[in-house]
Scaffold this motif. Structure first.
Motif: not given
Length: 312
Positions: A16-19, A71-78
């Protein structure tokens, strides 16, 4: 400073948090995501902070200067995109196993297939309809590029197109061939000439009409060095230009047959003024096609058995 942490089990809370994080990224910030998610901005911010704490990472910068991924956020998003897509595909597959064949089936077709005697789409449609009477069909006729793109992005479940420049994002099932010949129309300077008396040097001096998108037609246009002075997006328009008597152009032999019988078209050029086209059914490689699309794909396979290749 966010305390480093290791994410253990990925449960409903983490998903849910990832969505929510995915929506924030795609909306471009917390304020826009507030409307998308229908929850307050402070709640959205708290959920993002909770995800950061669970991951032990700073995922984004937010404040007066605006919203930006780290940069970490971009990798987590991908990674979240891959995870959520796989999860949605798994759920769809499980639903398919429990469901009858019903719902919509979006099909794409390249134009001028019906007159090809080698094309057995009518048989595949009849067999599929008998098997799945509750499925509603939505059929789109379009260009090669548009149909492939629509399959890749999920707007179409399956398309029947000429085989050209394959993509790793698609699966391909060989179906049937057709032959394209070069034609001119009544009134064209070459119309009264014997076909084999006209060479390539002379053909290249005449106006030529071709398809405006990457396709076998565009490939042979460049290979033969023809002077393209008109472009079209479908073969109906191409036929009209050739019938005007002012342009040369390639058409499928089965489609041109009626105009040949009426004396409105004539083949022109040497024996190699033609090219073969192989038609294929394309489906998205991942996630897999829904059950109804797989059933129709099997109907196409049964209607177009491939000839056996003798051993070398």
């Amino acid at each position: 400073m966010v305390k480093k942490a290791l994410l253990g089990q990925v449960g409903d809370t983490e998903l849910r948090l990832l969505r929510i994080f995915k929506s924030v990224v795609e909306c471009g910030g917390l304020a826009a995501a507030e409307l998308e998610l229908n929850i307050g901005r402070s709640t959205v911010s708290r959920h993002v902070k909770d995800l950061e704490q669970r991951l032990g990472l700073v995922l984004c910068r937010r404040g007066r200067s605006g919203f930006a991924l780290t940069p970490d956020g971009q990798r987590v998003y991908d990674a979240a995109l891959r995870l959520l897509s796989a999860l949605d595909g798994f759920r769809a597959d499980v639903r398919d196993l429990h469901a009858d064949l019903k719902g919509p089936l979006a099909l794409g077709l390249f134009d001028k297939i019906a007159t090809n005697p080698a094309a057995r789409l009518h048989q595949a449609l009849a067999d599929f309809r008998d098997q799945a009477p509750q499925v509603t069909l939505d059929v789109t006729v379009g260009s090669l590029n548009a149909l492939e793109t629509a399959v890749i992005d999920g707007r179409l479940h399956l398309a029947v197109v000429p085989d050209h420049r394959r993509s790793d994002s698609l699966n391909y099932l060989p179906l049937f061939p057709e032959t394209m010949w070069l034609y001119c129309g009544a009134g064209h300077p070459l119309f009264g000439r014997p076909a084999d008396a006209v060479g390539w040097d002379e053909l290249r001096r005449h106006d030529y009409a071709g398809l405006a998108f990457h396709s076998p037609n565009m490939e042979v246009t460049h290979r033969f060095g023809l002077r393209r002075t008109a472009t079209v997006t479908d073969q109906e328009a191409l036929a009209l230009l050739i019938l005007s008597g002012r342009f040369l152009g390639f058409l499928p032999d089965h489609y041109a047959a009626v105009f040949l019988r009426e004396g409105r078209l004539r083949r022109v050029g040497p024996a190699d003024a033609s090219y073969p086209v192989q038609f294929v059914a394309v489906t998205r490689a991942s996630p897999s096609a829904p059950r109804a699309a797989r059933a129709f794909l099997e109907a196409l396979r049964q209607a177009h058995p491939q000839p056996l290749v003798p051993p070398a």
